[in-house]
Every structure is written in structure tokens, then in C-alpha cells.
Design a protein around this motif. Structure first.
Motif, PDB file in Angstrom:
ATOM      1  N   ARG A 216       0.853  -1.185   0.000  1.00 19.42           N
ATOM      2  CA  ARG A 216       0.000   0.000   0.000  1.00 19.42           C
ATOM      3  C   ARG A 216       0.891   1.237   0.000  1.00 19.42           C
ATOM      4  N   PRO A 217       0.410   2.330  -0.569  1.00 19.55           N
ATOM      5  CA  PRO A 217       1.232   3.547  -0.570  1.00 19.55           C
ATOM      6  C   PRO A 217       1.438   4.080   0.844  1.00 19.55           C
ATOM      7  N   ARG A 218       2.651   4.504   1.122  1.00 16.98           N
ATOM      8  CA  ARG A 218       2.955   5.093   2.419  1.00 16.98           C
ATOM      9  C   ARG A 218       2.568   6.573   2.386  1.00 16.98           C
ATOM     10  N   ARG A 219       1.933   7.047   3.416  1.00 16.34           N
ATOM     11  CA  ARG A 219       1.450   8.422   3.440  1.00 16.34           C
ATOM     12  C   ARG A 219       2.620   9.411   3.452  1.00 16.34           C
ATOM     13  N   ILE A 220       2.447  10.494   2.691  1.00 16.93           N
ATOM     14  CA  ILE A 220       3.415  11.577   2.640  1.00 16.93           C
ATOM     15  C   ILE A 220       2.801  12.806   3.297  1.00 16.93           C
ATOM     16  N   VAL A 221       3.506  13.398   4.250  1.00 19.91           N
ATOM     17  CA  VAL A 221       3.035  14.591   4.950  1.00 19.91           C
ATOM     18  C   VAL A 221       4.005  15.722   4.637  1.00 19.91           C
ATOM     19  N   LEU A 222       3.500  16.799   4.036  1.00 21.27           N
ATOM     20  CA  LEU A 222       4.316  17.948   3.669  1.00 21.27           C
ATOM     21  C   LEU A 222       3.980  19.115   4.584  1.00 21.27           C
ATOM     22  N   LEU A 223       4.991  19.667   5.242  1.00 23.02           N
ATOM     23  CA  LEU A 223       4.855  20.847   6.091  1.00 23.02           C
ATOM     24  C   LEU A 223       5.664  21.966   5.456  1.00 23.02           C
ATOM     25  N   ILE A 224       4.985  22.986   4.926  1.00 25.63           N
ATOM     26  CA  ILE A 224       5.642  24.025   4.134  1.00 25.63           C
ATOM     27  C   ILE A 224       5.668  25.334   4.916  1.00 25.63           C
ATOM     28  N   ASP A 225       6.865  25.838   5.142  1.00 24.32           N
ATOM     29  CA  ASP A 225       7.058  27.117   5.836  1.00 24.32           C
ATOM     30  C   ASP A 225       6.689  28.254   4.882  1.00 24.32           C
ATOM     31  N   VAL A 226       5.711  29.080   5.278  1.00 27.39           N
ATOM     32  CA  VAL A 226       5.270  30.206   4.444  1.00 27.39           C
ATOM     33  C   VAL A 226       5.581  31.534   5.123  1.00 27.39           C
ATOM     34  N   SER A 227       6.595  31.560   5.975  1.00 24.77           N
ATOM     35  CA  SER A 227       6.975  32.794   6.652  1.00 24.77           C
ATOM     36  C   SER A 227       7.654  33.744   5.668  1.00 24.77           C
ATOM     37  N   GLY A 228       7.993  34.943   6.149  1.00 28.18           N
ATOM     38  CA  GLY A 228       8.578  35.948   5.274  1.00 28.18           C
ATOM     39  C   GLY A 228       9.888  35.522   4.652  1.00 28.18           C
ATOM     40  N   SER A 229      10.744  34.809   5.390  1.00 27.17           N
ATOM     41  CA  SER A 229      12.034  34.391   4.847  1.00 27.17           C
ATOM     42  C   SER A 229      11.906  33.319   3.775  1.00 27.17           C
ATOM     43  N   MET A 230      10.779  32.596   3.759  1.00 28.55           N
ATOM     44  CA  MET A 230      10.550  31.551   2.762  1.00 28.55           C
ATOM     45  C   MET A 230       9.612  32.001   1.651  1.00 28.55           C
ATOM     46  N   ALA A 231       9.167  33.248   1.677  1.00 26.64           N
ATOM     47  CA  ALA A 231       8.206  33.744   0.689  1.00 26.64           C
ATOM     48  C   ALA A 231       8.690  33.604  -0.755  1.00 26.64           C
ATOM     49  N   PRO A 232       9.987  33.843  -1.084  1.00 26.75           N
ATOM     50  CA  PRO A 232      10.416  33.693  -2.484  1.00 26.75           C
ATOM     51  C   PRO A 232      10.261  32.269  -3.026  1.00 26.75           C
ATOM     52  N   TYR A 233      10.197  31.273  -2.146  1.00 24.79           N
ATOM     53  CA  TYR A 233      10.091  29.879  -2.577  1.00 24.79           C
ATOM     54  C   TYR A 233       8.679  29.308  -2.382  1.00 24.79           C
ATOM     55  N   ALA A 234       7.812  30.057  -1.727  1.00 27.69           N
ATOM     56  CA  ALA A 234       6.513  29.504  -1.323  1.00 27.69           C
ATOM     57  C   ALA A 234       5.681  29.074  -2.527  1.00 27.69           C
ATOM     58  N   ASP A 235       5.620  29.876  -3.570  1.00 25.66           N
ATOM     59  CA  ASP A 235       4.778  29.542  -4.723  1.00 25.66           C
ATOM     60  C   ASP A 235       5.226  28.228  -5.356  1.00 25.66           C
ATOM     61  N   ALA A 236       6.520  28.087  -5.619  1.00 25.83           N
ATOM     62  CA  ALA A 236       7.022  26.855  -6.251  1.00 25.83           C
ATOM     63  C   ALA A 236       6.836  25.648  -5.339  1.00 25.83           C
ATOM     64  N   LEU A 237       7.035  25.813  -4.039  1.00 24.10           N
ATOM     65  CA  LEU A 237       6.883  24.681  -3.121  1.00 24.10           C
ATOM     66  C   LEU A 237       5.426  24.264  -2.990  1.00 24.10           C
ATOM     67  N   LEU A 238       4.510  25.214  -3.023  1.00 22.22           N
ATOM     68  CA  LEU A 238       3.091  24.864  -2.993  1.00 22.22           C
ATOM     69  C   LEU A 238       2.689  24.147  -4.280  1.00 22.22           C
ATOM     70  N   ARG A 239       3.257  24.552  -5.398  1.00 17.94           N
ATOM     71  CA  ARG A 239       2.979  23.834  -6.657  1.00 17.94           C
ATOM     72  C   ARG A 239       3.555  22.427  -6.610  1.00 17.94           C
ATOM     73  N   PHE A 240       4.716  22.277  -5.995  1.00 21.49           N
ATOM     74  CA  PHE A 240       5.279  20.938  -5.808  1.00 21.49           C
ATOM     75  C   PHE A 240       4.358  20.090  -4.943  1.00 21.49           C
ATOM     76  N   ALA A 241       3.825  20.688  -3.878  1.00 20.05           N
ATOM     77  CA  ALA A 241       2.881  19.964  -3.018  1.00 20.05           C
ATOM     78  C   ALA A 241       1.621  19.587  -3.785  1.00 20.05           C
ATOM     79  N   HIS A 242       1.190  20.451  -4.698  1.00 15.37           N
ATOM     80  CA  HIS A 242       0.005  20.138  -5.519  1.00 15.37           C
ATOM     81  C   HIS A 242       0.260  18.902  -6.378  1.00 15.37           C
ATOM     82  N   VAL A 243       1.459  18.799  -6.953  1.00 17.37           N
ATOM     83  CA  VAL A 243       1.788  17.641  -7.788  1.00 17.37           C
ATOM     84  C   VAL A 243       1.771  16.365  -6.954  1.00 17.37           C
ATOM     85  N   VAL A 244       2.375  16.403  -5.771  1.00 14.34           N
ATOM     86  CA  VAL A 244       2.427  15.217  -4.912  1.00 14.34           C
ATOM     87  C   VAL A 244       1.026  14.825  -4.444  1.00 14.34           C
ATOM     88  N   ALA A 245       0.244  15.837  -4.014  1.00 13.28           N
ATOM     89  CA  ALA A 245      -1.096  15.549  -3.505  1.00 13.28           C
ATOM     90  C   ALA A 245      -2.023  15.033  -4.602  1.00 13.28           C
TER      91      ALA A 245
END
Length: 392
Positions: A216-245
């Protein structure tokens, strides 16, 4: 311009650097900082490359300085116009000695040199010339170049292309053995099916039936930091999470972390990625805010981890490790999470920099308690992350 020597005068091109060779590196670093202030993504690595290239050429030649900076500091076509304007302003070019003059004086590096006999018989450059020898270039596709670009330095057009490339990712998520079994040609003998086959054959001993445990597939849990220091990467990381989900909707959970813990699994699994990101943005209350990783992870472990969301599964944390709270609290919660999860993967986009060192208090605190510490600054790094997750 007045130097420490006391003389002044009007200089063309890189003449401001030629006044005193000892001050040339300082002047060039100032030029790199002026580019950064104008909006060009200039990091310490690019600046060091610029200084090395300028030292290899000649400080008193405007063409040499121009091309050394353009090839090492301008990272995209959108930066060229800004680069020309800042170069002309910083080095105080006269109107009749503009960038076009500098380009004509500079070595022509844009055209590839064909491998023919004529190219070998060309006249060798003079010893006192700063012109570089002909270089045979291999053309790389735009997609291949973009794969290794830092996600925080992309232009608007490049971000749109990156979004398209992220949609093409095909995650191969990990699997685990289930308690249920299925018939198989190899494996352990299945007593029940073997006895039934014997009864059907009138009591004669039949070929033993075998079975194996299902996967059976093992569950993947993604915790994405959306604070100010991670804002330049947030859009791409959320899109990556969309692909996985979207790849395994029933075996994926997505949360955002900052000052609060927010579950965005329902919104991020929408079919259209742009609509999914808009829905997620409406859900996230602390986007581009502060960071309290210890408190947020404490809430995640108490509310979700012990209920089975993290138990025996792969937990991926996207964060640069900047923590406003106590580092000891963060270390304790990551240790608790590590005891529940199959593997804890920490993704820090800044780890992709060549001069990166894990000196942030948060990163130093969690390193003993995580299984993998990887970069996530580019598409190539995210592809490597998928391979880490697949084998976790």
C-alpha cells in the motif's frame, strides 16, 4: 572622481577602477551591490566569480569589466537592460562613450567557433590583448538551464515556465507492506486455499497455493514554511505539493507552518494548480509572517501525529530554520516527530548555495533528529527530493 591620491578627473568605462589598482576589488564589489539594489539577483558566489574574471582580464579596460560583470552577474535576459543602465551610471560613462562602444571594445563571446581548418589558421591574438581565446560552446536547452536555476531568482516569465515544468513531475511515492495478502506464484504457503484445492480434488494432494502480502502507498506529509524568509520559494513549493497531492490524493497531507498550523490538503488537491493555489492562499492566515516552528510542530504532533497522520509515514518539512522561539523546543518536537514517523526529511532551499553553512539556531537544533537534510532551491533539487522520498 577623487581618489586617496588626491587627483581627480573624468574617466570612461572602467577608468574609475584604473585610478588605483589596489582599490579595484572594492569598486567592483560596490558595483555588484548597486546591481543588487537595482533588482538583479546577485549573491556572494556571483560576486566572487566577477572579481576572479575581472582580475584575469584588465582593470583599465572598460570592455573587460563590462563583459566580466555581464557574464557573471546578469543571470537572465531580463537583467541585461538593468545591467547596462547601472554599468553606465556607476562607472560614469560619457554620452559619446556609451555601452555600445564598450561592447565593440569587448571580446565577442556570443558566437560559437566552428571546428574547421580555417578556425585553426586564424591569427593568434596579441599578447597584450585581453581578448579571450575562442571557446567552443555546447548549446543547452532553455529547460535544462531552468532546471538548475534558483527558484527565488526567476523572472515572471521564467516562473510561468517553471510552473509548467513542475506539473510534468511524476512522483514515485514509497510503499509499505499491508497486513492483507493476495495470491501469488511465490511466497508463503496459503493453508486455507491449499486445503480447499485438496477437497476439490477428492482429497488428493494438490499443488500448494501461495500468497504474499500486499503493498500500500505510504502516506506523505508535507509541512511548508510560508513565513517571510521563505516567501520567495513559497509559490514553487506549494505547486510541488500540488503535484504530490494530486498523484496520491488518499495518501498525502499538506500543511503550512509559520506562526500557525494550517491544513490545506482539501484546497491543494483541486485539479487546476492555479485554482488550488488561490484556494490555499485564502486558507492560510499567516502567509509571509513570522516563524514559530517549535510551537507549530508541537501542535502538529499533538493534534495530527499521534492520530496516525505521521505514524509510520514520511514527513517532509520545508523551512530555512529561522526560529523566533526557543531552539530547544524545536529540537524536542522534531525528536518526537522522528519517533513517530518512518522518516523525517528537512528541505532547506538555502542549502543549495555553494557557500551555505548550517549555522541557523533552528537547523543546528534539528540536525541530530532528522533522517535527511536536502536542498530544495531548484527544479533539479526537487527531483532529487522525490528520489529521497521514494526510498525513505
Amino acid at each position: 572622481m577623487t581618489t586617496s591620491g588626491g587627483h581627480s578627473g573624468s574617466h570612461r568605462g572602467a577608468g574609475v577602477v584604473a585610478e588605483r589598482i589596489d582599490d579595484a576589488p572594492t569598486a567592483l564589489v560596490g558595483f555588484a551591490r548597486a546591481l543588487a539594489a537595482a533588482g538583479v539577483s546577485v549573491c556572494s558566489t556571483r560576486t566572487a566569480t566577477f572579481l576572479t574574471a575581472a582580475a584575469a582580464l584588465r582593470y583599465d579596460e572598460p570592455g573587460a569589466i563590462y563583459w566580466a560583470g555581464r557574464l557573471s552577474l546578469a543571470s537572465s535576459p531580463d537583467d541585461l537592460a538593468i545591467y547596462d543602465a547601472v554599468f553606465a551610471t556607476y562607472f560614469s560613462l560619457d554620452p559619446e562613450h556609451d555601452q555600445s562602444t564598450v561592447r565593440r571594445q569587448a571580446p565577442v563571446l556570443q558566437a560559437s567557433v566552428p571546428l574547421t581548418e580555417d578556425s585553426e589558421s586564424r591569427e593568434e591574438p596579441k599578447e597584450d590583448s585581453y581578448a579571450l581565446p575562442p571557446v567552443v560552446r555546447a548549446r543547452a536547452s532553455a529547460e535544462e538551464v531552468l532546471r538548475n536555476r534558483d527558484l527565488a531568482s526567476l523572472s515572471r516569465a521564467e516562473k510561468q515556465e517553471m510552473a509548467r515544468l513542475l506539473e510534468l513531475l511524476r512522483p514515485g511515492l514509497p510503499e509499505r507492506k499491508s497486513r492483507r495478502r493476495r495470491s501469488h506464484a511465490t511466497g508463503r504457503i496459503d493453508p486455507r486455499r491449499t486445503v480447499r484445492a485438496m477437497f476439490a480434488a477428492g482429497g488428493e494432494l494438490a499443488v500448494p497455493r501461495r500468497h504474499r502480502r500486499r503493498t500500500r502507498p505510504r502516506r506523505i506529509v508535507l509541512l511548508i514554511d510560508v513565513s517571510g524568509s521563505m516567501a520567495p520559494y513559497a509559490d514553487a513549493l506549494l505547486r510541488f505539493a500540488h503535484v504530490v497531492a494530486r498523484y496520491r490524493p488518499n495518501a498525502s497531507e499538506v500543511f503550512t507552518i509559520g506562526t500557525r498550523l494550517t491544513r490545506i490538503t482539501r484546497s491543494i488537491t483541486m485539479r487546476d494548480p492555479d485554482a488550488a493555489l488561490r484556494a490555499a492562499a485564502d486558507t492560510i492566515p499567516d502567509y509571509s509572517g513570522g516563524t514559530r516552528l517549535g510551537e507549530v510542530l508541537h501542535a502538529f504532533v499533538d493534534r495530527w501525529g499521534h492520530r496516525g497522520t505521521a505514524r509510520g509515514n514520511v514527513v517532509v518539512i520545508f523551512s530555512d530554520g529561522w526560529e523566533r522561539g526557543a531552539a530547544d523546543e524545536l529540537a524536542e518536537q522534531v525528536a518526537r516527530l522522528g519517533r513517530l514517523a518512518r522518516a523525517v526529511v528537512w528541505v532547506n532551499p538555502h542549502k543549495g548555495a555553494t557557500d551555505y553553512a548550517p549555522v541557523q539556531s533552528g537547523i543546528v537544533a534539528v540536525l541530530p533528529h532528522i533522517d535527511h537534510f536536502v536542498a530544495g532551491h531548484s527544479l533539479a533539487a526537487l527531483e532529487e527530493l522525490l528520489d529521497v522520498i521514494r526510498h525513505a
